[in-house]
Write a protein that holds these residues in place. Structure first.
Motif, PDB file in Angstrom:
ATOM      1  N   ASP A  99      36.543  45.705  42.264  1.00  0.00           N
ATOM      2  CA  ASP A  99      35.318  45.826  43.057  1.00  0.00           C
ATOM      3  C   ASP A  99      34.202  44.947  42.494  1.00  0.00           C
ATOM      4  N   HIS A 103      40.715  49.299  39.649  1.00  0.00           N
ATOM      5  CA  HIS A 103      40.046  49.194  40.951  1.00  0.00           C
ATOM      6  C   HIS A 103      38.562  48.883  40.775  1.00  0.00           C
ATOM      7  N   SER A 104      37.936  49.484  39.772  1.00  0.00           N
ATOM      8  CA  SER A 104      36.511  49.201  39.534  1.00  0.00           C
ATOM      9  C   SER A 104      36.320  47.754  39.120  1.00  0.00           C
TER      10      SER A 104
END
Length: 244
Positions: A80, A76-77
């Motif tokens: 992002d 997820h990072s």
């Protein structure tokens, strides 16, 4: 029309070039994000999944026995930060492939994209794709586009796994080898990212930049690269060399 080029091969980027960036960063990312963990847990014996999870752990410095939640937090990072990490692209591609097969996804492409690609192919050019999205994801997207299945337009697909990073010249040399080693000046690369065009030019390719209104690189400095707002602004014909 900003001018014409002659070539044997046309290699195209996808995001920001053929399809709006929002198609990836909003539609596809939002589809994949909640499904990453469940997909990993549901496919423990899939070699692609296992390799992607192991690569994520190694890249992020996680322990070998780190759980799915820790791996997903890293993924997820990366999403992002829009990091073009190969293990993330592999997992996203598998998830998107199923999403397209279930008809839960349909890719929206710019209206000028496929008419130009068909015109160039009908004129004797051969077409290939180089995208940070996995080959599986590319094929799934082209199989379920807003103009139906257009996979027949392309002879080859390349990603950061089978070619390399998009901002490094060796990746373009690897692609040329995959195309049968035509002279570098007989390949044209179209992308919306100046750094990718710089790498392709370093490898000897011809380049065209897409400065599409409303896209992230619409106002970018394309330097010596041709810059167009639509495929309608450049013509590419089958042949050799460059008439600039």
């Amino acid at each position: 029309m900003t001018g014409s080029l002659t070539a044997r091969w046309v290699v195209v980027d996808i995001e920001g070039t053929l399809t709006p960036t929002s198609q990836v960063h909003v539609v596809l990312y939002d589809y994949a994000r909640p499904r990453l963990g469940p997909w990993i847990d549901a496919h423990p014996d899939d070699e692609q999944v296992r390799a992607a999870v192991a690569a994520t752990k190694a890249d992020a410095g996680l322990a070998a026995d780190a759980g799915t939640a820790e791996v997903v937090a890293v993924l997820h990072s990366w999403m992002d930060a829009d990091r073009k990490a190969a293990p993330l692209k592999t997992l996203q591609g598998l998830i998107w492939q199923e999403g397209y097969a279930r008809r839960e996804l349909t890719s929206q492409y710019f209206p000028d994209a496929f008419p130009a690609l068909r015109r160039w192919r009908d004129g004797g050019l051969r077409l290939a794709v180089f995208s940070s999205g996995s080959v599986a994801g590319q094929i799934a997207s082209f199989s379920h586009s807003n103009e139906g299945d257009v996979t027949g337009l392309f002879d080859h697909h390349f990603d950061t796994v089978n070619a390399g990073p998009k901002r490094e010249a060796p990746s373009y040399r690897a692609i040329a080898a995959g195309l049968g080693d035509p002279p570098a000046r007989e390949i044209v690369f179209l992308s919306d990212v100046p750094a990718e065009l710089d790498a392709a030019a370093e490898a000897g390719w011809q380049t065209v930049g897409l400065a599409r209104p409303g896209e992230p690189f619409a106002e970018a400095d394309f330097g010596a690269h041709r810059a167009i707002a639509s495929f309608d602004e450049v013509e590419i014909s089958a042949g050799t060399g460059d008439d600039r």
